[in-house]
Design a protein around this motif. Structure first.
Motif, short mmCIF file in Angstrom:
data_model
loop_
_atom_site.label_atom_id
_atom_site.label_comp_id
_atom_site.label_asym_id
_atom_site.label_seq_id
_atom_site.Cartn_x
_atom_site.Cartn_y
_atom_site.Cartn_z
N LYS A 1 -3.50 15.79 6.25
CA LYS A 1 -4.11 14.47 5.98
C LYS A 1 -3.29 13.69 4.97
O LYS A 1 -3.10 12.48 5.11
CB LYS A 1 -5.54 14.65 5.49
CG LYS A 1 -6.51 15.06 6.57
CD LYS A 1 -7.92 15.19 6.01
CE LYS A 1 -8.87 15.67 7.07
NZ LYS A 1 -10.23 15.86 6.55
N ALA A 2 -2.80 14.36 3.94
CA ALA A 2 -1.98 13.69 2.93
C ALA A 2 -0.69 13.17 3.56
O ALA A 2 -0.26 12.04 3.28
CB ALA A 2 -1.67 14.64 1.78
N LYS A 3 -0.06 13.97 4.42
CA LYS A 3 1.17 13.54 5.09
C LYS A 3 0.90 12.33 5.97
O LYS A 3 1.68 11.37 5.98
CB LYS A 3 1.77 14.68 5.91
CG LYS A 3 3.08 14.29 6.59
CD LYS A 3 3.58 15.38 7.49
CE LYS A 3 4.85 15.03 8.19
NZ LYS A 3 4.86 13.80 8.92
N GLU A 4 -0.18 12.36 6.72
CA GLU A 4 -0.53 11.21 7.57
C GLU A 4 -0.77 9.96 6.72
O GLU A 4 -0.34 8.86 7.08
CB GLU A 4 -1.76 11.53 8.41
CG GLU A 4 -1.50 12.54 9.52
CD GLU A 4 -2.78 13.00 10.22
OE1 GLU A 4 -3.89 12.59 9.80
OE2 GLU A 4 -2.65 13.77 11.19
N SER A 5 -1.44 10.14 5.61
CA SER A 5 -1.69 9.01 4.70
C SER A 5 -0.38 8.46 4.15
O SER A 5 -0.16 7.24 4.11
CB SER A 5 -2.60 9.46 3.56
OG SER A 5 -2.71 8.44 2.59
N TYR A 6 0.52 9.36 3.72
CA TYR A 6 1.82 8.92 3.20
C TYR A 6 2.66 8.25 4.28
O TYR A 6 3.33 7.25 4.03
CB TYR A 6 2.58 10.09 2.58
CG TYR A 6 1.96 10.61 1.30
CD1 TYR A 6 1.39 9.75 0.37
CD2 TYR A 6 1.94 11.97 1.01
CE1 TYR A 6 0.82 10.21 -0.79
CE2 TYR A 6 1.37 12.45 -0.15
CZ TYR A 6 0.81 11.56 -1.05
OH TYR A 6 0.25 12.04 -2.21
N ASP A 7 2.62 8.80 5.49
CA ASP A 7 3.36 8.20 6.60
C ASP A 7 2.84 6.79 6.90
O ASP A 7 3.63 5.87 7.16
CB ASP A 7 3.27 9.06 7.86
CG ASP A 7 4.10 10.33 7.77
OD1 ASP A 7 4.98 10.40 6.89
OD2 ASP A 7 3.86 11.25 8.59
N ILE B 1 4.09 4.55 4.16
CA ILE B 1 5.53 4.30 4.36
C ILE B 1 5.74 3.27 5.46
O ILE B 1 6.54 2.34 5.32
CB ILE B 1 6.28 5.62 4.65
CG1 ILE B 1 6.35 6.47 3.38
CG2 ILE B 1 7.68 5.34 5.19
CD1 ILE B 1 6.87 7.87 3.62
N ASP B 2 5.02 3.43 6.57
CA ASP B 2 5.14 2.45 7.67
C ASP B 2 4.71 1.06 7.20
O ASP B 2 5.36 0.05 7.53
CB ASP B 2 4.29 2.88 8.87
CG ASP B 2 4.86 4.09 9.58
OD1 ASP B 2 6.07 4.38 9.40
OD2 ASP B 2 4.10 4.76 10.32
N ASN B 3 3.63 1.00 6.43
CA ASN B 3 3.15 -0.28 5.90
C ASN B 3 4.20 -0.90 4.99
O ASN B 3 4.48 -2.10 5.07
CB ASN B 3 1.82 -0.07 5.16
CG ASN B 3 1.20 -1.36 4.72
OD1 ASN B 3 1.55 -2.43 5.20
ND2 ASN B 3 0.24 -1.27 3.81
N LEU B 4 4.79 -0.10 4.11
CA LEU B 4 5.81 -0.61 3.20
C LEU B 4 7.07 -1.03 3.95
O LEU B 4 7.69 -2.04 3.60
CB LEU B 4 6.14 0.44 2.13
CG LEU B 4 5.04 0.69 1.10
CD1 LEU B 4 5.42 1.86 0.19
CD2 LEU B 4 4.78 -0.55 0.28
N GLU B 5 7.45 -0.28 4.98
CA GLU B 5 8.61 -0.67 5.78
C GLU B 5 8.35 -2.00 6.49
O GLU B 5 9.25 -2.84 6.57
CB GLU B 5 8.96 0.42 6.80
CG GLU B 5 9.62 1.63 6.17
CD GLU B 5 9.84 2.77 7.15
OE1 GLU B 5 9.28 2.72 8.27
OE2 GLU B 5 10.59 3.70 6.80
N THR B 6 7.14 -2.21 6.97
CA THR B 6 6.78 -3.49 7.59
C THR B 6 6.86 -4.62 6.57
O THR B 6 7.41 -5.69 6.87
CB THR B 6 5.36 -3.41 8.19
OG1 THR B 6 5.30 -2.34 9.12
CG2 THR B 6 4.99 -4.71 8.88
N ARG B 7 6.33 -4.37 5.38
CA ARG B 7 6.39 -5.39 4.32
C ARG B 7 7.83 -5.69 3.92
O ARG B 7 8.19 -6.85 3.68
CB ARG B 7 5.58 -4.95 3.11
CG ARG B 7 4.07 -5.00 3.36
CD ARG B 7 3.25 -4.56 2.19
NE ARG B 7 3.54 -5.35 1.00
CZ ARG B 7 3.19 -5.00 -0.22
NH1 ARG B 7 2.54 -3.86 -0.42
NH2 ARG B 7 3.47 -5.76 -1.25
N ILE B 8 8.68 -4.67 3.85
CA ILE B 8 10.09 -4.88 3.52
C ILE B 8 10.75 -5.73 4.59
O ILE B 8 11.51 -6.65 4.27
CB ILE B 8 10.81 -3.52 3.35
CG1 ILE B 8 10.39 -2.85 2.05
CG2 ILE B 8 12.32 -3.70 3.39
CD1 ILE B 8 10.89 -1.44 1.89
#
Length: 165
Positions: free
Chosen positions: A26-32, A35-42
């Motif tokens: 669950k933690a890995k899914e949350s971090y992934d 990360i996807d959200n931050l990559e989209t924002r970048i």
């Protein structure tokens, strides 16, 4: 009895490992997801930055700093274009006096003194300036010439005053 203790310990360890695995998953899914959200924002920010760079390049197209021919014209005369830009702007704005209209502005202030607010050198011959008396405002198109000894002659070619609504 001893076998039962080992069996309970084994089952407890197995449940603990299973709990840790599920929690880590669950933690890995949350971090992934983060990360996807931050990559989209970048990606969005990079697109916005590229757009701003393009807009800035368009806005500075007509400016002395980005006009290589105009800069080289001044350099051939022995002047530093950046210092000359500041000198010319200062000369125009320094004619703003308290209690008097700026003599470059061909309009008399109706609600106060006409003063030049902003000056932009377009190239080695032309200037655009913005002026106001606090209520009325307008713009000037000025030609200038830098003569020997650093003497600068200004001539207002066109001017207009915006109508007040």
């Amino acid at each position: 009895m001893r076998n039962k203790i080992f069996l309970y310990l084994f089952i407890f360890a197995l449940l603990f490992i299973l709990f840790q695995f599920m929690n880590a998953k669950k933690a890995k899914e949350s971090y992934d997801k983060k990360i996807d959200n931050l990559e989209t924002r970048i990606t969005e920010k990079e697109t916005a930055i590229d757009s701003l760079i393009s807009t800035t390049m368009d806005l500075t197209y007509f400016s002395l700093e980005s006009n290589e021919d105009a800069v080289s014209y001044f350099e051939e005369m022995g002047y530093d274009a950046n210092k000359l830009t500041l000198t010319i702007s200062d000369q125009i704005i320094s004619q703003n006096k308290a209690g008097k209209d700026n003599p470059i502005i061909p309009f008399v202030g109706m609600e106060g003194n006409m003063s030049i607010n902003k000056v932009r050198l377009l190239n080695h011959k032309w200037i655009i300036a913005d002026f106001t008396d606090g209520v009325y405002w307008g713009e000037l198109f000025i030609t200038y010439e830098v003569k020997e000894g650093g003497v600068i002659d200004f001539e207002v070619e066109k001017s207009f005053l915006y109508p007040r609504n």
